[in-house]
Design a protein around this motif. Structure first.
Motif, PDB file in Angstrom:
ATOM      1  N   ARG A 146     -26.417 -27.408 -94.630  1.00 40.82           N
ATOM      2  CA  ARG A 146     -27.071 -26.120 -94.935  1.00 40.82           C
ATOM      3  C   ARG A 146     -26.196 -24.970 -94.607  1.00 40.82           C
ATOM      4  O   ARG A 146     -26.338 -24.042 -95.355  1.00 40.82           O
ATOM      5  N   ALA A 147     -26.147 -25.004 -93.279  1.00 43.29           N
ATOM      6  CA  ALA A 147     -25.716 -23.742 -92.631  1.00 43.29           C
ATOM      7  C   ALA A 147     -24.388 -23.342 -93.336  1.00 43.29           C
ATOM      8  O   ALA A 147     -24.144 -21.987 -93.469  1.00 43.29           O
ATOM      9  N   MET A 148     -23.303 -24.209 -93.469  1.00 42.02           N
ATOM     10  CA  MET A 148     -22.236 -24.153 -94.256  1.00 42.02           C
ATOM     11  C   MET A 148     -22.212 -23.366 -95.465  1.00 42.02           C
ATOM     12  O   MET A 148     -21.397 -22.467 -95.624  1.00 42.02           O
ATOM     13  N   GLU A 149     -23.025 -24.150 -96.088  1.00 38.33           N
ATOM     14  CA  GLU A 149     -23.277 -23.224 -97.884  1.00 38.33           C
ATOM     15  C   GLU A 149     -23.737 -21.999 -97.541  1.00 38.33           C
ATOM     16  O   GLU A 149     -23.427 -21.240 -98.331  1.00 38.33           O
ATOM     17  N   ALA A 150     -24.730 -21.691 -96.732  1.00 38.25           N
ATOM     18  CA  ALA A 150     -25.055 -20.358 -96.477  1.00 38.25           C
ATOM     19  C   ALA A 150     -24.025 -19.480 -95.952  1.00 38.25           C
ATOM     20  O   ALA A 150     -23.929 -18.382 -96.507  1.00 38.25           O
ATOM     21  N   LEU A 151     -23.370 -19.764 -95.087  1.00 39.07           N
ATOM     22  CA  LEU A 151     -22.298 -19.020 -94.701  1.00 39.07           C
ATOM     23  C   LEU A 151     -21.231 -18.601 -95.726  1.00 39.07           C
ATOM     24  O   LEU A 151     -20.768 -17.528 -96.018  1.00 39.07           O
ATOM     25  N   LYS A 152     -20.903 -19.850 -96.611  1.00 38.42           N
ATOM     26  CA  LYS A 152     -20.043 -19.411 -97.593  1.00 38.42           C
ATOM     27  C   LYS A 152     -20.573 -18.547 -98.947  1.00 38.42           C
ATOM     28  O   LYS A 152     -19.801 -17.778 -99.354  1.00 38.42           O
ATOM     29  N   ALA A 153     -21.930 -18.737 -98.991  1.00 32.69           N
ATOM     30  CA  ALA A 153     -22.280 -17.780-100.053  1.00 32.69           C
ATOM     31  C   ALA A 153     -22.485 -16.381 -99.305  1.00 32.69           C
ATOM     32  O   ALA A 153     -22.158 -15.152 -99.971  1.00 32.69           O
ATOM     33  N   SER A 154     -22.519 -16.094 -97.937  1.00 32.52           N
ATOM     34  CA  SER A 154     -22.776 -14.986 -97.472  1.00 32.52           C
ATOM     35  C   SER A 154     -21.407 -14.356 -97.188  1.00 32.52           C
ATOM     36  O   SER A 154     -21.448 -12.950 -97.493  1.00 32.52           O
ATOM     37  N   PHE A 155     -20.334 -14.904 -97.191  1.00 32.81           N
ATOM     38  CA  PHE A 155     -18.941 -14.463 -97.337  1.00 32.81           C
ATOM     39  C   PHE A 155     -18.790 -14.128 -98.484  1.00 32.81           C
ATOM     40  O   PHE A 155     -18.058 -12.772 -98.778  1.00 32.81           O
ATOM     41  N   ASN A 156     -19.249 -14.548 -99.604  1.00 30.34           N
ATOM     42  CA  ASN A 156     -18.692 -14.041-101.005  1.00 30.34           C
ATOM     43  C   ASN A 156     -19.467 -12.686-101.135  1.00 30.34           C
ATOM     44  O   ASN A 156     -19.037 -11.671-101.725  1.00 30.34           O
ATOM     45  N   LEU A 157     -20.770 -12.487-100.551  1.00 25.05           N
ATOM     46  CA  LEU A 157     -21.650 -11.290-100.806  1.00 25.05           C
ATOM     47  C   LEU A 157     -21.298 -10.078 -99.860  1.00 25.05           C
ATOM     48  O   LEU A 157     -21.516  -8.964-100.353  1.00 25.05           O
ATOM     49  N   THR A 158     -20.630 -10.496 -98.854  1.00 24.97           N
ATOM     50  CA  THR A 158     -20.127  -9.487 -98.066  1.00 24.97           C
ATOM     51  C   THR A 158     -18.632  -9.208 -98.226  1.00 24.97           C
ATOM     52  O   THR A 158     -18.133  -8.019 -97.512  1.00 24.97           O
ATOM     53  N   LEU A 159     -17.756 -10.019 -99.117  1.00 26.34           N
ATOM     54  CA  LEU A 159     -16.369  -9.426 -99.307  1.00 26.34           C
ATOM     55  C   LEU A 159     -16.212  -8.323 -99.829  1.00 26.34           C
ATOM     56  O   LEU A 159     -16.568  -7.872-100.810  1.00 26.34           O
ATOM     57  N   SER A 160     -15.272  -7.389 -99.272  1.00 23.78           N
ATOM     58  CA  SER A 160     -15.014  -6.081 -99.725  1.00 23.78           C
ATOM     59  C   SER A 160     -16.240  -5.369 -99.670  1.00 23.78           C
ATOM     60  O   SER A 160     -15.970  -4.409-100.659  1.00 23.78           O
ATOM     61  N   TYR A 161     -17.330  -5.383 -98.925  1.00 26.51           N
ATOM     62  CA  TYR A 161     -18.523  -4.679 -99.015  1.00 26.51           C
ATOM     63  C   TYR A 161     -18.669  -3.910 -97.651  1.00 26.51           C
ATOM     64  O   TYR A 161     -18.849  -4.645 -96.637  1.00 26.51           O
ATOM     65  N   THR A 162     -18.497  -2.598 -97.830  1.00 31.78           N
ATOM     66  CA  THR A 162     -18.570  -1.956 -96.574  1.00 31.78           C
ATOM     67  C   THR A 162     -19.925  -1.689 -96.024  1.00 31.78           C
ATOM     68  O   THR A 162     -20.174  -1.411 -95.036  1.00 31.78           O
TER      69      THR A 162
END
Length: 541
Positions: free
Chosen positions: A235-251
């Motif tokens: 579950r932690a891995m899936e949460a990390l992957k989704a968090s990566f998408n949401l913070t990508l190129s977001y300052t």
């Protein structure tokens, strides 16, 4: 089973017969991933028939069987037209207990979700698996998901998923990851309207059992504690992957600084944990590194600023435990045979590079581990098993991205000083970086660093005059090739050399050149008999 026979029976069968019929189909096709193209139309009709059954009031056992059938069929992207519709996606959304944009009463229904029976939860899991397959394989389904605000329903579901079973949370997170990966336009909505970044941080806190002892400091994991269970890790891995998408190129802005620092603290806690296998631990660390790369580099001080747990005096009282974990992870990725360096290694190299550039204590600690003071300079920098040797070898890697990232990392550790870089790597290995940075003539990069130069060892100082700057090591003296020759052999070799030059000259391969009186080069014959040569100064009687 014959698909025509299944379709004809589904039209008239009752609920029990449908359940039995589809169970048999599922058993026969559960491991099928490559489907016959000639039956494409029949499988598409079966998708529609299954959706029709799901639209009726049937028992959870029959719903589960229908969804299993649909999950198997959804592996084939060519038959998803009946599912990738508003009606089809709404049906699957209802089966997954997700409230879409057309349905209200989120708060009223949330309390009912906690009382689902085991059989009802299995229906939810199968529906989520179907949605993952359909969204992944169908751009049309992705658009419908956006239209009906499926992601909003997922966020609402995740807020109540703590009391649900593992798979419900796992596939909810996986579906959110897929939507945020395949629809970049959805990321801003998830961040602004549904506060998904904060939600995923809360999911990670709960999953990793984070206990705060300071503003951005989690209690250190007990070294005697059991490894993190496999389900929590998934579950932690899936949460990390989704968090990566949401913070990508977001300052982000000032209001996001707290959230970013909170994420950095959670990731530090994760990096200090162990899972049930070394492979899973490495996977967890990989996702943590990827997400750390998305955070503002100023937030990385959270990784080392742990006053409660203490630190090392020579590094300003900062705690370097997690930096050592990252260095160990980097070396494992370098040593991994057959690995994709671009995907597996460059993220951690980039993270450590930026951390070293912005945080003096991180750079000093890494420099001590990677580039300790030189003592033995008789071996070429790229030969050996130290982490320095491995990184210098990467400076001439065939992949341009890997080569540049490794070189940049070492350059920053040397405080972007060309002289220091050449000392540790040799000119031949560093030439690519120096050309790219316009520093072939020496000097420093533009970044300013503190004045804490390392003093050279006595061994290095005594060997320095004899170091070949190209190779970066002291070379053994080359034997004189004519030392053992007789005078006759020397004369013979000299004549052979003359003959070789004469032959090359006659074939215009080389052309002997001379210097005119004005200092310019010209063919040798012209300099020997220059018609403009002034002989008027000769004496005459």
């Amino acid at each position: 089973m014959d698909l025509n026979n299944i379709l004809s029976q589904l039209e008239t069968a009752n609920e029990e017969e449908i359940d039995a019929l589809l169970q048999q189909y599922n058993r026969e096709n559960s491991h099928t991933f490559a489907f016959e193209p000639k039956e494409e139309a029949l499988r598409s009709k079966l998708c529609q028939s299954v959706l029709t059954v799901l639209g009726r009031q049937v028992l959870p056992s029959c719903q589960k069987t229908c969804l299993e059938t649909l999950r198997i069929l959804s592996r084939d992207k060519r038959v998803l037209a009946p599912v990738a519709t508003r009606e089809g996606m709404m049906t699957l959304g209802r089966m997954a207990r997700l409230r879409t944009g057309e349905e209200g009463g989120d708060e009223e229904k949330s309390s009912q979700e906690d009382t689902l029976s085991e059989e009802e939860e299995r229906v939810v899991v199968e529906a989520l698996k179907c949605l993952c397959n359909v969204v992944y394989n169908s751009p049309a389904a992705q658009q419908v998901s956006v239209d009906v605000q499926l992601a909003h329903g997922l966020c609402a579901s995740l807020r109540t998923a703590r009391s649900w079973r593992h798979e419900v949370g796992l596939f909810s997170l996986r579906l959110l990851f897929l939507l945020s990966a395949l629809r970049p336009d959805l990321r801003g909505v998830l961040r602004r309207e549904w506060h998904a970044v904060r939600l995923l941080s809360e999911v990670l806190e709960h999953t990793l059992d984070v206990r705060w002892v300071g503003p951005y400091e989690a209690a250190c994991p007990d070294s005697q504690a059991l490894p993190m269970p496999a389900e929590d890790n998934e579950r932690a891995m899936e949460a990390l992957k989704a968090s990566f998408n949401l913070t990508l190129s977001y300052t982000g802005g000032e209001e996001d600084d707290h959230q970013f620092r909170l994420i950095a603290a959670i990731l530090r806690h994760l990096l200090m944990l162990k899972t049930e296998t070394e492979e899973k631990t490495e996977e967890a660390h990989s996702h943590a590194v990827n997400l750390l790369n998305n955070l503002p580099v100023s937030c990385l001080d959270v990784l080392i600023d742990l006053p409660v747990q203490g630190g090392e005096e020579k590094y300003g009282g900062k705690n370097m435990d997690v930096i050592q974990v990252l260095l160990d992870f980097m070396e494992k990725r370098i040593d991994k045979q057959g690995s994709n360096y671009k995907e597996g290694l460059t993220p951690v190299l980039s993270l450590l590079t930026e951390g070293s550039r912005q945080h003096r204590e991180i750079r000093r600690y890494i420099k001590a581990q990677v580039l300790p003071p030189l003592k033995d300079v008789k071996i070429r920098p790229e030969i050996g098993t130290t982490i320095r040797n491995k990184l210098v070898r990467l400076m001439t890697h065939v992949d341009m991205g890997v080569k540049q990232t490794a070189a940049e990392f070492l350059f920053v550790l040397c405080k972007e000083s060309v002289d220091n870089l050449l000392k540790y790597t040799g000119y031949g290995n560093a030439a690519g970086l120096l050309v790219a940075r316009g520093l072939l003539a020496g000097g420093r990069g533009e970044t300013q660093y503190s004045e804490d130069e390392d003093s050279d060892t006595e061994e290095y100082k005594s060997a320095k005059p004899f170091i070949n700057p190209i190779t970066g090591h002291v070379e053994e003296p080359m034997p004189n090739p004519i030392e053992e020759m007789t005078e006759e052999q020397k004369e013979y070799e000299a004549q052979e050399l003359v003959n070789m030059f004469d032959k090359l000259s006659r074939q215009n391969v080389i052309r002997p050149m001379g210097v005119r009186p004005d200092g310019t080069l010209a063919p040798l014959e012209e300099t020997l008999c220059d018609p403009h040569e002034d002989n008027s100064g000769s004496d005459s009687d």
